[in-house]
Write a protein that holds these residues in place. Structure first.
Motif, mmCIF file in Angstrom:
data_model
loop_
_atom_site.group_PDB
_atom_site.id
_atom_site.type_symbol
_atom_site.label_atom_id
_atom_site.label_comp_id
_atom_site.label_asym_id
_atom_site.label_seq_id
_atom_site.Cartn_x
_atom_site.Cartn_y
_atom_site.Cartn_z
ATOM 1 N N LYS A 118 0.834 -1.209 0.000
ATOM 2 C CA LYS A 118 0.000 0.000 0.000
ATOM 3 C C LYS A 118 0.863 1.252 0.000
ATOM 4 O O LYS A 118 0.563 2.224 -0.686
ATOM 5 N N GLN A 148 -3.599 -10.026 -0.787
ATOM 6 C CA GLN A 148 -4.371 -8.829 -0.460
ATOM 7 C C GLN A 148 -5.781 -9.104 0.063
ATOM 8 O O GLN A 148 -6.161 -8.591 1.116
ATOM 9 N N GLU A 152 -6.852 -8.138 3.861
ATOM 10 C CA GLU A 152 -7.830 -7.084 4.149
ATOM 11 C C GLU A 152 -8.973 -7.625 5.002
ATOM 12 O O GLU A 152 -9.425 -6.965 5.940
#
Length: 190
Positions: A118, A148, A152
């Motif tokens: 990020k 990812q 998340e």
């Protein structure tokens, strides 16, 4: 009658060859799995026990949490970012070639890879242009993207129980590595 014994003998031999081949294939599979887990654990230990973790702490605490842009950070801080990118690029290459265990990679590095991705995703395209190489840190990026969605989801769940956004050194040393070592040892016993 002799033909029946010839057929039975032939079938028995074939079954024996198939069983032996299957046993060898199974042992080779177990041995490969053990080597993959062992390699992954050694890679995780390098992260925790070496200077790479110090780079991670510096980048996370001084850059990511303070949202500093890459272009605004010191040369020393840029070296830390590049060191981490290079380290995780190597892990990405090993992941791509199925040399490392994805479960252990996830447990050991997912948050660090996610946060670093990020942080660096906005400047990586320009960095690649400067180097005239579109594949610079591509394996890192592919690994980050592979991790990812799950990362998340886990981060959202962890935030509900007020866990830190990144595993501490103590958590990695005291819980993650011993658990991964136990899993590898259990697999080797089988």
């Amino acid at each position: 009658m002799a033909d029946i014994w010839t057929i039975i003998s032939s079938v028995s031999s074939t079954v024996g060859v198939i069983a032996g081949t299957s046993a060898v294939a199974y042992q080779l599979h177990k041995q490969r799995r053990w080597h993959i887990q062992h390699s992954t654990l050694e890679t995780a230990k390098q992260f925790v026990g070496g200077e790479i973790f110090q780079h991670w702490l510096k980048v996370r605490n001084q850059l990511i949490t303070k949202s500093k842009l890459f272009e605004e950070i010191t040369e020393e801080e840029q070296k830390s970012v590049i060191s981490l990118l290079s380290y995780f690029e190597n892990i990405g290459v090993m992941y791509k070639h199925n040399i490392l265990d994805m479960g252990i990679i996830y447990d050991s590095f997912s948050v660090a890879i996610y946060e670093l991705y990020k942080y660096t995703s906005s400047f990586l395209p320009e960095y690649r242009k400067q180097r005239a190489n579109p594949s610079v840190y591509k394996e890192f990026e592919d690994l980050a993207l592979a991790l990812q969605e799950r990362t998340e989801k886990d981060l959202r769940q962890w935030q509900l129980v007020a866990m830190p956004t990144s595993p501490s050194l103590e958590l990695v040393k005291d819980q993650i590595l011993p658990l991964a070592t136990k899993v590898a040892a259990d697999d080797q016993k089988e």
